[in-house]
Each structure stands twice: as C-alpha cells, then as structure tokens.
Motif scaffolding. Sequence first.
Motif, PDB file in Angstrom:
ATOM      1  N   MET A  55       0.825  -1.203   0.000  1.00 52.26           N
ATOM      2  CA  MET A  55       0.000   0.000   0.000  1.00 52.26           C
ATOM      3  C   MET A  55       0.863   1.258   0.000  1.00 52.26           C
ATOM      4  SD  MET A  55      -2.412   1.383   3.061  1.00 52.26           S
ATOM      5  CE  MET A  55      -0.900   1.851   3.910  1.00 52.26           C
ATOM      6  N   GLN A  56       1.893   1.297   0.836  1.00 52.41           N
ATOM      7  CA  GLN A  56       2.732   2.488   0.941  1.00 52.41           C
ATOM      8  C   GLN A  56       3.553   2.715  -0.321  1.00 52.41           C
ATOM      9  OE1 GLN A  56       4.844   1.596   4.567  1.00 52.41           O
ATOM     10  NE2 GLN A  56       3.250   2.502   5.869  1.00 52.41           N
TER      11      GLN A  56
ATOM     12  N   THR B   3       3.276   6.029  -2.793  1.00 55.13           N
ATOM     13  CA  THR B   3       4.431   6.827  -3.207  1.00 55.13           C
ATOM     14  C   THR B   3       4.460   7.014  -4.716  1.00 55.13           C
ATOM     15  OG1 THR B   3       5.703   6.006  -1.304  1.00 55.13           O
ATOM     16  CG2 THR B   3       6.933   6.995  -3.126  1.00 55.13           C
ATOM     17  N   ARG B   4       4.144   5.949  -5.465  1.00 57.12           N
ATOM     18  CA  ARG B   4       4.157   6.036  -6.926  1.00 57.12           C
ATOM     19  C   ARG B   4       2.973   6.824  -7.466  1.00 57.12           C
ATOM     20  NH1 ARG B   4       3.128   1.704  -9.302  1.00 57.12           N
ATOM     21  NH2 ARG B   4       2.847   0.201  -7.601  1.00 57.12           N
TER      22      ARG B   4
ATOM     23  N   ALA C 171       1.352   9.289  -5.927  1.00 56.59           N
ATOM     24  CA  ALA C 171       1.249  10.646  -5.394  1.00 56.59           C
ATOM     25  C   ALA C 171       1.424  11.676  -6.513  1.00 56.59           C
ATOM     26  CB  ALA C 171       2.303  10.860  -4.309  1.00 56.59           C
ATOM     27  N   GLY C 172       0.450  12.556  -6.667  1.00 58.96           N
ATOM     28  CA  GLY C 172       0.499  13.601  -7.670  1.00 58.96           C
ATOM     29  C   GLY C 172       0.121  13.159  -9.062  1.00 58.96           C
ATOM     30  N   LEU C 173      -0.165  11.868  -9.253  1.00 52.05           N
ATOM     31  CA  LEU C 173      -0.484  11.351 -10.581  1.00 52.05           C
ATOM     32  C   LEU C 173      -1.932  10.901 -10.697  1.00 52.05           C
ATOM     33  CD1 LEU C 173       2.755   9.260 -11.290  1.00 52.05           C
ATOM     34  CD2 LEU C 173       2.218  11.572 -12.079  1.00 52.05           C
ATOM     35  N   GLN C 174      -2.439  10.203  -9.672  1.00 55.28           N
ATOM     36  CA  GLN C 174      -3.816   9.727  -9.712  1.00 55.28           C
ATOM     37  C   GLN C 174      -4.350   9.601  -8.301  1.00 55.28           C
ATOM     38  OE1 GLN C 174      -2.569   5.867 -11.611  1.00 55.28           O
ATOM     39  NE2 GLN C 174      -3.941   4.966 -10.070  1.00 55.28           N
TER      40      GLN C 174
ATOM     41  N   GLN D 140      -5.923   4.016   4.919  1.00 60.93           N
ATOM     42  CA  GLN D 140      -5.183   4.503   3.759  1.00 60.93           C
ATOM     43  C   GLN D 140      -5.252   3.592   2.538  1.00 60.93           C
ATOM     44  OE1 GLN D 140      -1.106   5.421   4.931  1.00 60.93           O
ATOM     45  NE2 GLN D 140      -1.752   5.906   7.015  1.00 60.93           N
ATOM     46  N   GLY D 141      -5.851   2.403   2.672  1.00 61.23           N
ATOM     47  CA  GLY D 141      -5.699   1.408   1.629  1.00 61.23           C
ATOM     48  C   GLY D 141      -6.628   1.534   0.446  1.00 61.23           C
ATOM     49  N   ARG D 142      -7.845   1.990   0.645  1.00 56.57           N
ATOM     50  CA  ARG D 142      -8.821   1.857  -0.440  1.00 56.57           C
ATOM     51  C   ARG D 142      -8.532   2.773  -1.626  1.00 56.57           C
ATOM     52  NH1 ARG D 142     -14.687   4.270   1.319  1.00 56.57           N
ATOM     53  NH2 ARG D 142     -14.083   6.356   2.001  1.00 56.57           N
ATOM     54  N   SER D 143      -7.868   3.896  -1.425  1.00 60.81           N
ATOM     55  CA  SER D 143      -7.572   4.787  -2.547  1.00 60.81           C
ATOM     56  C   SER D 143      -6.482   4.253  -3.450  1.00 60.81           C
ATOM     57  CB  SER D 143      -7.180   6.170  -2.027  1.00 60.81           C
ATOM     58  OG  SER D 143      -6.013   6.078  -1.221  1.00 60.81           O
ATOM     59  N   VAL D 144      -5.683   3.286  -2.959  1.00 59.25           N
ATOM     60  CA  VAL D 144      -4.608   2.708  -3.767  1.00 59.25           C
ATOM     61  C   VAL D 144      -4.893   1.254  -4.119  1.00 59.25           C
ATOM     62  CG1 VAL D 144      -2.845   4.280  -2.902  1.00 59.25           C
ATOM     63  CG2 VAL D 144      -3.288   2.137  -1.686  1.00 59.25           C
TER      64      VAL D 144
END
Length: 472
Positions: free
Chosen positions: A313-314, A318-319, A321-324, A369-373
Amino acid sequence: MFKRLPGDEARNLVSTTPDTAVVFRPAVVKTPAIVTFIVYGWRFLAALVRTTWRHPVAVAVPVALGVVWTWYGWPAAASLLGFVVLSLLAWAFTEPGSFSRLVGFRLLAWWRLISVYRRHWQSVMDVSGLARRVNGRVYMPRLMRVTCDGWADRITVRMLGGQAVKEWSDRIDNLAQGFGATSCRVALVKGGRLLLTFPRSDPLAAPMPALPIPDEPSVGPVEIGKQEDGKPLRLKVHGTHVLIAGATGAGKGSFLWDTIRGLLPAMRAGLAQVWALDPKLMELSFGRELFQGRYAADPADCADLLDEAVSVMQKRATRFAGLQRCHVPTVDDPFVLVLVDEVAFLTAYQPDRQLRQRISAALATLATQGRSVGVGVMAALQDPRKEVMNIRNLFPDKIALRLDESEQVDMVLGDGARDRGALADHISPVPELGAGVAYMRLETSPEPIRVRAAYVSDADIRAMVAYYGQAA
C-alpha cells in the motif's frame, strides 16, 4: 339576593335553590342552511377533483361505461366492459411482468389502501400513541399514498407538526401488528414525510445455491446473493472496506466465499489478488491454492502478511502521489483484498500483547489509507463490541448477520439502525431459514437493507480450486 352576573350569564341560570348545582346553558349559534349546503358542496367538489387527479383511470372507466350506456344502451356497455376485461386477462397471461408493473400492483395498492390501511388507520394511530389530543381535538398523521411491489407495501405518511422520526421507529412493532404484517421499517423521505415498508412475503426464506462464476473479469461490485425485493445483491469490494459480524453459524463464510467466487475471473486475469488470514484454520483453508501463497493461519504469519500488505500500500501511494487519486486495477497493480476470518482472535484474544498491537496497527493503517490505492479489507467477527474491534468505525460498509443481543445491531450498523428495522437479533437460528440472512448498511445508503448470500458448499469450493487454482 343573588349577586348580579355579568353579561348574559343571568339569563342562562336555570336553578338557584341552595341544594341544586348551578347549570349554565351554552350559547347556540344557528348556522343558516345555505352556509351548510355551501360547505358540504365545496367538500364534495374538492373530494371529486382530488379523486380524479389521483385515480384518473379508475374514474374514467365508470364514466365511459355510463356514457356508452346512456347513448347506446346497456348491451353496448356490457360488451365494452367484457372486451376490456378479456384484454386485461390476455395481457396478464402473455406479459405478466408489464401487467403487474402497470396494472396489477396499482390495483393491489388500491385494495390494500381500502381494506387494510385506511380501514385500521385511526385505531392503530390511536392505540400506538402516534395520534395526539389537544383541547379535546384529535390530530392524526395523514396517510398520503400506498404503493405495492412483489414483496411489500410502501406507505407514505405525513407526520404531525413537531413529531420526531424516533417516535415512529420506537413503535415499529405496534405498526406491524396493527396492520397484520410481520415487520415494519421506517425511513425518512424528506422533512415531515416518512416511508413505512410492510413486507407481505419473504423472498429470502429459502437458501440460495452458489451463483455461477462470472464470465468477465471484474473487481466489482460482485454479485453474491439477493436482496429482499428480489433484486441481485452486488457487493462493492474495490474502493471500500467491509465488516461482517454474526454469531456462530450465522453464515459469515457465505459472504467471504461468494466474494472470492465473484473475483475469480479477475484473479485468473491477474487484475485481483486475495490475501487470506485464517486463524481458526477451518474456513479459508479449503481454497488456499487460490491465494497464490498469500495465506496465513499462525498469528505471527498473519502479522507478517499484514505488514506486507501495508508495504504494498505504501509503495503504491508513493508512486501514485500527484499522478492519480483513484486506483485502476492492472496486472502490475492489481486490486488486493485482504480477507480476515475471526479478526477478534487477532486483535483482542491474542495472548501475545506485542503481536496483538502489531496486527491492530496494520489493520488500522490498511483501513485508513488502503482503499484509494486498491487495497481493501474484509473482516469477519462474532463479537462486535468496541473493546474487541476498536477500529470497526473505519469500515464504511457493514453487514450484520444473526446477532445474540439487540444492542449489538447498533454496534455493527450504527446508532438507530435497529429502530429503522434492522432486526438482526430476530434472524432465525435454524440454518435453512437464517443462515446467510443479514442486514447491510452501505456507505452510499444509510438505510439498512435485508439480504441473503448464496451458500457456497465444500463441493463448490473444490470445483473453484480445480478450475481456477492452477491458473490463479
């Protein structure tokens, strides 16, 4: 001498003897007959317009028959009536679905309104305490509309001014018994209006066999059973977290295995992964080949698997962030569903304190924090108390199967859920009647709905492993 009475009271004095009570006659105002005729005529016209507006077809039929009778005689009217009846019967036999939707349920609603609800409305409101008496005048909630479908009657009610929804939800048993229904549910439509649901039948009374495996890969919503209104039950698992609570034998395993069954094509295509934590070794172990090595039963192994999920998840966060902001399942970044059976054993009953804290911290991190990724959690437990599962409020979607106590319903589904008809403590303990039956409260719909998950047998699980285990 008697004291002079003010105004016109002296003329109303009937007796002045010492041993007789003083009686006053109230003043009588005589209403002219013309005023009475005007009032009753206005009420009649208002009722006629209201009836025509609400029931245009029911008014048009007798009017048309009367006109035909007047112009062409009764044989023509009888022939027209027979033609209409035969046409409706032919429609009912050839297209029962459209006939029920457009005609049948409307007639049923009219009949239920006349024979049940309007007939008993005043007495039920009075006995249940929902009517009010102020200065000798009775104020009654207004019965506005009755609609019917294949399984229930729905009544729209206008509450009295100043009345609270809780006054109605506290009397669902009175309302159900008063109108001859097995249960009643209360939902707020808008300010001052309620929707009362009275089931006439139970589409969930019989167990359901396992549903067919989907043909197309998808991460959801997955079809896992049936709703009380007969519609398919589709459970969202991607982009949310699901908490399942129920007593022993309530059917928690049905929800777990139906979810896995619905995700099998996506697992085979590499778009989804299921990571299984099975501390009691009796539920998810049947399909461990489906989990591609991501299966744990020992508490220490469960903690390691949860830490690995947190790491995935983390890294994704990190990947991304700022993209989707929303996860789209791909082969490189598949949807990860963490299944935890008997989560209370890991978070509350685990004797190793450090291990217990480690597992609780990992679950809390995934739930926040998990569901958005693209990392979801589906956890099942028997005891929903806060000290057993202190992160239950982090699960947006909640499912309550049969529970032992009425207070546990609100613990799982939120405050007031039982008052609105989520009677999870009344679900039958007989497996044929109650296993897999639950009340579900989703993030997108705060009103609880009654559902039943399909039963996935051991043979179905073995077939799933045989057909998809190697490919998965």
